[in-house]
Design an enzyme around this catalytic site. Structure first.
Site, PDB file in Angstrom:
ATOM      1  N   GLU A 240       0.817  -1.214   0.000  1.00 59.90           N
ATOM      2  CA  GLU A 240       0.000   0.000   0.000  1.00 59.90           C
ATOM      3  C   GLU A 240       0.848   1.260   0.000  1.00 59.90           C
ATOM      4  O   GLU A 240       0.518   2.242  -0.665  1.00 59.90           O
ATOM      5  CB  GLU A 240      -0.927  -0.010   1.237  1.00 59.90           C
TER       6      GLU A 240
ATOM      7  N   VAL B 177       2.514   3.459  -3.286  1.00 55.57           N
ATOM      8  CA  VAL B 177       1.836   4.430  -4.142  1.00 55.57           C
ATOM      9  C   VAL B 177       1.144   5.494  -3.302  1.00 55.57           C
ATOM     10  O   VAL B 177       0.304   5.168  -2.458  1.00 55.57           O
ATOM     11  CB  VAL B 177       0.792   3.740  -5.050  1.00 55.57           C
TER      12      VAL B 177
ATOM     13  N   GLY C 208      13.961  20.667   1.394  1.00 50.43           N
ATOM     14  CA  GLY C 208      13.894  19.231   1.613  1.00 50.43           C
ATOM     15  C   GLY C 208      12.770  18.552   0.843  1.00 50.43           C
ATOM     16  O   GLY C 208      12.485  17.380   1.048  1.00 50.43           O
TER      17      GLY C 208
ATOM     18  N   GLU D 113      15.337  16.018  -3.763  1.00 52.72           N
ATOM     19  CA  GLU D 113      16.634  15.431  -3.453  1.00 52.72           C
ATOM     20  C   GLU D 113      17.749  16.247  -4.108  1.00 52.72           C
ATOM     21  O   GLU D 113      17.516  16.996  -5.053  1.00 52.72           O
ATOM     22  CB  GLU D 113      16.711  13.996  -4.008  1.00 52.72           C
TER      23      GLU D 113
ATOM     24  N   LYS E 225       4.802   4.282  -9.822  1.00 51.33           N
ATOM     25  CA  LYS E 225       3.522   4.198  -9.111  1.00 51.33           C
ATOM     26  C   LYS E 225       2.372   3.954 -10.086  1.00 51.33           C
ATOM     27  O   LYS E 225       1.463   3.163  -9.816  1.00 51.33           O
ATOM     28  CB  LYS E 225       3.289   5.483  -8.318  1.00 51.33           C
TER      29      LYS E 225
END
Lengths: 435, 435
Positions: free
Chosen positions: B134, B137, B192, B195, B210
């Site tokens: 679960e 995604v 933040g 990346e 996803k």
């Protein structure tokens, strides 16, 4: 895929729009449903009022029971689908009889679950039968599964939403056209979006039943339905839609349930509310429904979709059937049966409020109303008055927004205003709900 | 409630943000989780890179394995939680080893599922172990449960959504501030939200993984990830946001998967798209994610919430654990394991398109571009040009919308335009997605 296994046999009570939709979906999607369920799913028996009526579905080879209760005793039925409706009468008798015999039940009956949910959970617990009711809330939207399973690990802070498509259609149309409630209701009835007797919808009861079910799942035990504060949308006038837009809000019939303090009581209401124009709920329009949750870990969440209709409701009913076939039979409220949770009384609610009054257009009226607020300790955030009446001393609507205050204070304000000579008719009080 | 039963023992591989979040949620909500799971749930063993690092969680009494693979062989572990990430390496080896031994696995690893989903489903099927994902995604949003269970009876026509919070944050901020991609990306990195190496996010790969998982569940078998058309958001400029608003749209990195014809192929893309300003997806802003479905019976549906972060992801991981404790272990893709579905090539897509080119500001340019469209059989719906360049012959952006056409024709148009002397740089082609 599932072809070699014995079929799961359904007994359907009620062949109205939803019942016929279930038969249709089951036929049209049989192969995919069998693959997901791991075995074929078939209609073995049905019961409905008039055997001769043409429902547009083929029922040849299906057993017919004139008495719905016979489905509970039919040993050729694995799962009873109760699609009759109503908190009492045949629907209740059938569900109780089936559960007592240990037979699994799938129902779309929100009133039955909201009013008798604690008793039904006990019955199911005693016999080991499953009771699933995905279709009872928000039509095709898997709201029950979302709360009971998808958020099963989280601590939910609140749950609620827009749960009645008829009311949302009426409010949306009033907003978009500037027309009045009676006018739009009559149109909704002509279009089939509202019943001839619309009170279950427009007075908020249908939506309140759904809210009570969601609250029961979110907080792990059924809530006492009597304690839910329910108010319908009959009091909303065209001027309220106008004021709301001007002030940056939209009006929605909104239900919300929260934990109230440490005692385990639930604060729950279904009432017309103002929601900010840029909140996700503000964009749920027409006949659509939406369910919102806020979890301590998962954060805010919203799901929207079609809240009624044959297709969406049939999809939800048969998703429950697939769950049963997959061998999943959870506790009715997601945990072991317990006593219902009490609801906090309306007077303990807090929030910001919208208050609209019809006043005589003469000097000093605004001061008089502002004084009434001050004397009750309510702090005014904004005020708006529309146009001047044609005749001096005629009626004009006036709307104001408050800072956060106790609902008890607002109830007192409304009582004071109603006694003023310059105020005409009953003021309208709407909660502003932050999301 | 569940107190008398033996605890379900977890072995956690990876103690980054998500792993620490799982430990925290499990401690803070232990009683409610035990009530819903029917038994206590506890952390028995963990594995992470550095034993001495302070992760802000209490791990006293928990077994530590320096080698994550040891969790698969630890007989004191009932469920392995793989929270390492990555399609290969330790994560893959651990999941395969655990499944091969018949041990249940819960993972948040989208890349692993998207790339090796068919193989993992076979492994799980052979040993009878469960593989739940679960959290892979849309973070805390129970999107997998929605598609695999909530809509299990319906025939889904399409599934997709906004699946990367970094991209959605960048696009939303660009729209609201008028700033350029590089500028907003740098800010997102400082905050933040992105990346240091942002390519997995901004080039669309994270979101595409996803989408492949959602498509696999919607259509009953994994899709070949290689066939998903993936395009990131680096090409979007401030002028595109401006044009989109003017034309009534918003730009979203949007994935969509549909059945393509009768052959069983899936049409799937992850790419920046224009969505109408009044569509529900247009209001999913900032770091929020949304999943949309359209079912033949359930109709259109959308769920939105936080798509990442320790809290939401931990909620999803532990919802899977509660499902396992409740005795629910579905097939990985909702049906018996099968071969991956092929994806239709990009050139077979159809739709309306947005095309933006930077042109020299001189007479006849629009006619030249219009002629290129006409010669390729593409019908123009709208055209907009912004301001005039400071110098005669300088560069100005020009945007146009097409009527429905084949993507192959648009690819040809882009090729022709790139050869024109009056066109500067590469044109930007975005699909307009109706919802």
């Amino acid at each position: 895929m599932g072809g070699g296994k014995s079929p799961l046999r359904l007994g359907i009570a009620g062949l109205g729009t939803v019942g016929a939709g279930v038969v249709t979906l089951l036929r049209e999607n049989a192969a995919a449903i069998a693959a997901r369920a791991g075995r074929p799913v078939e209609v073995a028996a049905v019961s409905a009022r008039d055997r001769r009526r043409d429902r547009g579905v083929d029922l040849s080879g299906v057993r017919w029971h004139d008495d719905a209760l016979a489905l509970a005793a039919d040993d050729g039925v694995d799962v009873v689908l109760e699609l009759i409706g109503g908190a009492e009468g045949t629907a209740r008798a059938l569900v109780e009889a089936a559960l007592a015999r240990g037979r699994d039940v799938v129902t779309a009956n929100k009133a039955l679950l909201a009013v008798h949910g604690a008793r039904l959970a006990r019955l199911a617990g005693e016999s080991g039968a499953a009771l699933l009711f995905e279709a009872s809330v928000a039509g095709g939207i898997p709201a029950i599964k979302l709360v009971r399973e998808g958020l099963a690990a989280d601590r939910l802070l609140r749950v609620g939403g827009i749960l009645n498509g008829t009311c949302n259609y009426i409010l949306t149309t009033m907003r978009d056209t500037g027309r009045d409630f009676d006018d739009v209701l009559a149109e909704a009835q002509a279009l089939g979006y509202a019943e001839a007797d619309p009170s279950v919808d427009v007075d908020g009861w249908d939506a309140a039943h759904k809210l009570a079910i969601l609250a029961g799942l979110a907080f792990g035990r059924p809530v006492s339905f009597d304690g839910v504060f329910v108010e319908g949308i009959r009091g909303i006038q065209a001027c309220d839609q106008h004021f709301a837009r001007e002030m940056g809000y939209r009006i929605k019939l909104l239900g919300m349930a929260r934990r109230a303090g440490e005692g385990g009581a639930i604060e729950a209401f279904m009432r017309p509310c103002l929601v900010a124009q840029d909140s996700p709920l503000a964009h749920v329009d027409g006949v659509f429904n939406a369910v919102v949750t806020e979890g301590a870990f998962s954060g805010p969440m919203m799901i929207e979709g079609r809240g009624a209709g044959a297709g969406p409701t049939a999809s939800a009913v048969l998703a429950d059937v697939v769950d049963l076939a997959r061998g999943k039979a959870l506790q009715v409220w997601g945990v072991a049966p317990g006593a219902p949770a009490a609801c906090a009384p309306r007077s303990t609610l807090r929030g910001e409020y919208y208050l609209r009054v019809l006043v005589r257009d003469r000097p000093g009226v605004v001061a008089e109303i502002a004084a009434a607020l001050r004397d009750t300790g309510v702090s005014l955030r904004a005020l708006s008055q529309h146009g001047a009446a044609r005749d001096p001393g005629g009626a004009v609507p006036l709307a104001l927004l408050t800072h956060e205050t106790a609902e008890a204070a607002m109830i007192a304000v409304v009582e004071v205003l109603a006694t003023l000579d310059s105020v005409i008719g009953a003021p309208l009080l709407l909660k502003i709900e932050m999301l």
